[in-house]
Design an enzyme around this catalytic site. Structure first.
Site: not given
Ligand code: PMP
Length: 358
Positions: A102, A171, A195
């Site tokens: 991420w 994040d 989550k």
């Molecule tokens: N950041 C983290 C730490 C994640 O785990 C995720 C999704 N698994 C995201 C960003 C992206 O989120 P989204 O799928 O809602 O765009």
């Protein structure tokens, strides 16, 4: 029927009490005669839901009036663009850590708008580990420093408070409200809901109001402009009302259960028990340094990769779902967010202990 536990990384399990309440009021929200899904986001009823969710988020997380709290569309990945578009200001460089999937994707997106300085990377020689902050490159002349507090795919979580001379962006998509956070140390925190907070469809952004004096880059679309969302209380257009309402129910449930400190205690207990079982196991192994193992996403492997399919099938037969690792790294992953009870982790431990591929 065997009780099913869902270890999916997200969308993830929600608290049973919340699901039951949502079911009960699905067709008739508090005597209104219609569903919360069917009312205007601008109605007095929905505005009350929104205001309560914001107040509960502020209370649980400890957010002062210096910060705005937004409930936005677009998931976590929209923030990969919104952060640089809004916070670059007059600078031309931004600082990022690259500790996993991420962070990596956020860096790629930020590169569309700015020069990116990668100040630290995941260590993958030997055990997977995070470099201590003393080894990170300086970020003093960057517009902000961006970190991912918990890398959901690699299963690493920053165990210390990051220090930053410039506004710190985090994040926290996979660990917001799972342990206490000193919000005043951050310029911006965000988390997609799916989550720990609710169903997919809404993303929480906590942003220091003074940072919004930075003018967004000129091509920033209206829907990606934090100031416009702040001005309109996250109702710039039709809001994701149902996920927002569900998140509100989860926040109320968290308060009733004892708040963030209580969830931090439970999460530590769950993670310790699970990793202890993996470490003691003949068949399974964690490749992550114990100092930075995620309390949310336990990533592990079979010592012999060919046993993984058999384990997944065995666990599935025992009612344990969602244990397959992310497609990019393989292996196994147990996501044990706030809604996962200790009983679910204990069940997983029993199944790990009972598994034998021979
Ligand atoms: N950041 C983290 C730490 C994640 O785990 C995720 C999704 N698994 C995201 C960003 C992206 O989120 P989204 O799928 O809602 O765009």
């Amino acid at each position: 029927m065997t009780k099913v536990y869902n270890f999916s990384a997200g969308p993830a399990m929600l608290p049973e009490a919340v699901m039951q309440q949502a079911q009960q009021e699905l067709l008739d929200w508090q005597g209104l005669g219609v569903s919360v899904m069917e009312i205007s986001h601008r109605s007095a009823e929905f505005k009350a839901i929104a205001a309560t969710a914001e107040a509960d988020m502020r209370e649980l997380l400890g957010v002062s009036d210096d910060y705005a709290v937004l409930f936005l569309h677009g998931g976590g990945q929209s923030q990969f663009s919104m952060v640089p578009m809004n916070l670059l200001g007059d600078a031309d460089e931004v600082a990022y850590t690259d500790f996993g999937t991420w962070g990596h994707l956020a860096i790629a997106e930020a590169r569309r708008y700015a020069k990116v300085r990668v100040v630290a990377e995941l260590q993958t020689e030997g055990l997977i580990a995070l470099p201590p902050q003393s080894q990170w490159q300086a970020a003093d002349d960057c517009a902000y420093l961006y970190t991912v507090d918990n890398e959901t795919v690699q299963g690493v979580e920053i165990p210390w408070q990051v220090d930053s001379p410039v506004p710190l962006v985090s994040d926290m998509s996979s660990n917001l409200l799972t342990r206490p956070v000193d919000v005043s140390r951050y310029g911006l925190i965000y988390a997609c809901a799916q989550k720990n907070l609710g169903p997919a469809g809404v993303t929480i952004v906590v942003v220091k109001k003074s940072l919004l004096e930075r003018v967004p880059i000129s091509t920033t679309p209206k829907m990606f402009d934090y100031r416009q969302h702040v001005d309109k209380q996250s109702m710039l257009n039709t809001s994701p009302t149902f996920p927002w309402y569900m998140t509100g129910l989860v926040l109320k449930w968290m308060k009733a259960e004892g708040g963030v400190a209580e969830f931090a205690r439970r999460n530590a207990e769950k993670a310790q028990a699970l990793y202890a079982c993996i470490d003691a196991s003949e068949w399974f192994v964690s490749q992550v340094d114990p100092a930075c193992r995620s309390r949310m996403n336990a990533v592990f492997h079979c010592r012999e990769p060919q046993h993984e399919a058999a384990f997944l099938q065995f666990a599935h037969n025992e009612g344990l779902l969602g244990l397959k690792g992310h497609r990019s790294v393989g292996g196994l992953r147990a996501s044990i967010y706030n809604a996962m009870p200790m009983a679910g982790v204990q069940r997983l431990i029993e199944v790990i202990q009972a598994f034998s591929p021979v």
